[in-house]
Design a protein around this motif. Sequence first.
Motif, PDB file in Angstrom:
ATOM      1  N   ALA A 230      35.802  32.110  47.419  1.00 37.37           N
ATOM      2  CA  ALA A 230      35.913  32.899  45.932  1.00 37.37           C
ATOM      3  C   ALA A 230      37.089  33.948  45.867  1.00 37.37           C
ATOM      4  O   ALA A 230      37.269  34.489  47.459  1.00 37.37           O
ATOM      5  CB  ALA A 230      34.225  33.728  45.477  1.00 37.37           C
ATOM      6  N   PRO A 231      37.885  33.917  44.826  1.00 32.50           N
ATOM      7  CA  PRO A 231      38.258  34.902  44.504  1.00 32.50           C
ATOM      8  C   PRO A 231      37.222  36.279  44.590  1.00 32.50           C
ATOM      9  O   PRO A 231      35.838  36.531  44.518  1.00 32.50           O
ATOM     10  CB  PRO A 231      38.675  34.821  43.503  1.00 32.50           C
ATOM     11  CG  PRO A 231      37.454  34.866  42.452  1.00 32.50           C
ATOM     12  CD  PRO A 231      37.400  33.649  43.594  1.00 32.50           C
ATOM     13  N   GLU A 232      38.067  37.673  45.197  1.00 34.29           N
ATOM     14  CA  GLU A 232      38.205  38.929  45.494  1.00 34.29           C
ATOM     15  C   GLU A 232      38.230  39.350  43.786  1.00 34.29           C
ATOM     16  O   GLU A 232      38.785  39.125  43.264  1.00 34.29           O
ATOM     17  CB  GLU A 232      38.907  39.417  46.593  1.00 34.29           C
ATOM     18  CG  GLU A 232      38.065  38.963  47.889  1.00 34.29           C
ATOM     19  CD  GLU A 232      38.909  40.096  48.569  1.00 34.29           C
ATOM     20  OE1 GLU A 232      39.117  40.809  49.189  1.00 34.29           O
ATOM     21  OE2 GLU A 232      38.401  39.290  49.672  1.00 34.29           O
ATOM     22  N   ALA A 233      37.677  40.820  43.840  1.00 35.66           N
ATOM     23  CA  ALA A 233      37.440  41.438  42.537  1.00 35.66           C
ATOM     24  C   ALA A 233      39.227  41.954  42.485  1.00 35.66           C
ATOM     25  O   ALA A 233      39.859  42.211  43.242  1.00 35.66           O
ATOM     26  CB  ALA A 233      36.301  42.831  42.467  1.00 35.66           C
ATOM     27  N   GLY A 234      39.323  41.541  41.059  1.00 32.52           N
ATOM     28  CA  GLY A 234      40.916  41.870  40.921  1.00 32.52           C
ATOM     29  C   GLY A 234      42.052  41.114  41.110  1.00 32.52           C
ATOM     30  O   GLY A 234      42.900  41.273  40.938  1.00 32.52           O
TER      31      GLY A 234
ATOM     32  N   TYR B 199      44.081  32.558  45.501  1.00 36.21           N
ATOM     33  CA  TYR B 199      43.685  34.291  45.033  1.00 36.21           C
ATOM     34  C   TYR B 199      44.536  34.667  45.209  1.00 36.21           C
ATOM     35  O   TYR B 199      45.262  34.757  46.228  1.00 36.21           O
ATOM     36  CB  TYR B 199      41.950  34.038  45.432  1.00 36.21           C
ATOM     37  CG  TYR B 199      41.191  32.951  44.638  1.00 36.21           C
ATOM     38  CD1 TYR B 199      40.875  32.981  44.392  1.00 36.21           C
ATOM     39  CD2 TYR B 199      40.964  31.747  45.763  1.00 36.21           C
ATOM     40  CE1 TYR B 199      40.598  31.664  43.598  1.00 36.21           C
ATOM     41  CE2 TYR B 199      39.659  31.614  46.175  1.00 36.21           C
ATOM     42  CZ  TYR B 199      39.301  30.839  44.622  1.00 36.21           C
ATOM     43  OH  TYR B 199      37.961  30.109  44.392  1.00 36.21           O
ATOM     44  N   LEU B 200      45.099  35.466  44.309  1.00 36.01           N
ATOM     45  CA  LEU B 200      45.972  36.640  44.846  1.00 36.01           C
ATOM     46  C   LEU B 200      45.436  37.822  44.096  1.00 36.01           C
ATOM     47  O   LEU B 200      45.640  38.139  43.400  1.00 36.01           O
ATOM     48  CB  LEU B 200      47.122  36.261  43.771  1.00 36.01           C
ATOM     49  CG  LEU B 200      48.361  34.744  43.793  1.00 36.01           C
ATOM     50  CD1 LEU B 200      48.616  34.431  42.644  1.00 36.01           C
ATOM     51  CD2 LEU B 200      48.773  34.832  44.856  1.00 36.01           C
ATOM     52  N   GLU B 201      45.819  38.556  45.370  1.00 38.89           N
ATOM     53  CA  GLU B 201      45.692  39.682  45.708  1.00 38.89           C
ATOM     54  C   GLU B 201      46.227  40.577  44.969  1.00 38.89           C
ATOM     55  O   GLU B 201      47.856  40.107  44.029  1.00 38.89           O
ATOM     56  CB  GLU B 201      45.473  40.552  47.118  1.00 38.89           C
ATOM     57  CG  GLU B 201      45.426  41.779  47.337  1.00 38.89           C
ATOM     58  CD  GLU B 201      46.650  42.608  47.539  1.00 38.89           C
ATOM     59  OE1 GLU B 201      46.788  43.896  46.849  1.00 38.89           O
ATOM     60  OE2 GLU B 201      48.244  42.198  47.722  1.00 38.89           O
ATOM     61  N   ALA B 202      46.383  41.449  43.405  1.00 39.01           N
ATOM     62  CA  ALA B 202      47.119  42.211  43.051  1.00 39.01           C
ATOM     63  C   ALA B 202      48.281  42.731  43.205  1.00 39.01           C
ATOM     64  O   ALA B 202      49.293  41.959  42.290  1.00 39.01           O
ATOM     65  CB  ALA B 202      45.988  43.795  42.517  1.00 39.01           C
ATOM     66  N   GLU B 203      48.561  43.248  44.263  1.00 34.59           N
ATOM     67  CA  GLU B 203      50.116  43.387  44.479  1.00 34.59           C
ATOM     68  C   GLU B 203      50.504  42.094  44.858  1.00 34.59           C
ATOM     69  O   GLU B 203      52.122  41.671  44.371  1.00 34.59           O
ATOM     70  CB  GLU B 203      50.475  44.412  45.663  1.00 34.59           C
ATOM     71  CG  GLU B 203      51.526  44.927  46.092  1.00 34.59           C
ATOM     72  CD  GLU B 203      51.430  46.123  46.933  1.00 34.59           C
ATOM     73  OE1 GLU B 203      52.955  46.377  47.293  1.00 34.59           O
ATOM     74  OE2 GLU B 203      50.828  46.733  47.334  1.00 34.59           O
TER      75      GLU B 203
END
Length: 97
Positions: A46-50, A62-66
């Motif tokens: 699942a995606p992580e927060a953010g 799912y793309l980490e913010a950076e």
Amino acid sequence: MLTLTSGAVQVIKTVTANPELPPETGIRIESGVDGSDALRLSVAPAPEAGDQVVEEEGARVYLEAEAAQLLDGKTLDAQVDPQGDVAFTIAEGDTGA
């Protein structure tokens, strides 16, 4: 936002199709691993927060913010070689695929 080629969609769907995985399983891309500029790809339940979520035809990334900032406006492609190894590539802009 990152776009996916039809090849990437098919590979992601194949990689995440295991019935033992949760239905929202996708590919997660993170940046800055160990302080480098390298991106790391992994299968995530699942995606992580953010995380920014890119979904196309049932394939989820799912793309980490950076990583989302680094990949904005780019295209993710994937191919499988004859040995069954997967190679993901990132191209500038929309490839039209």
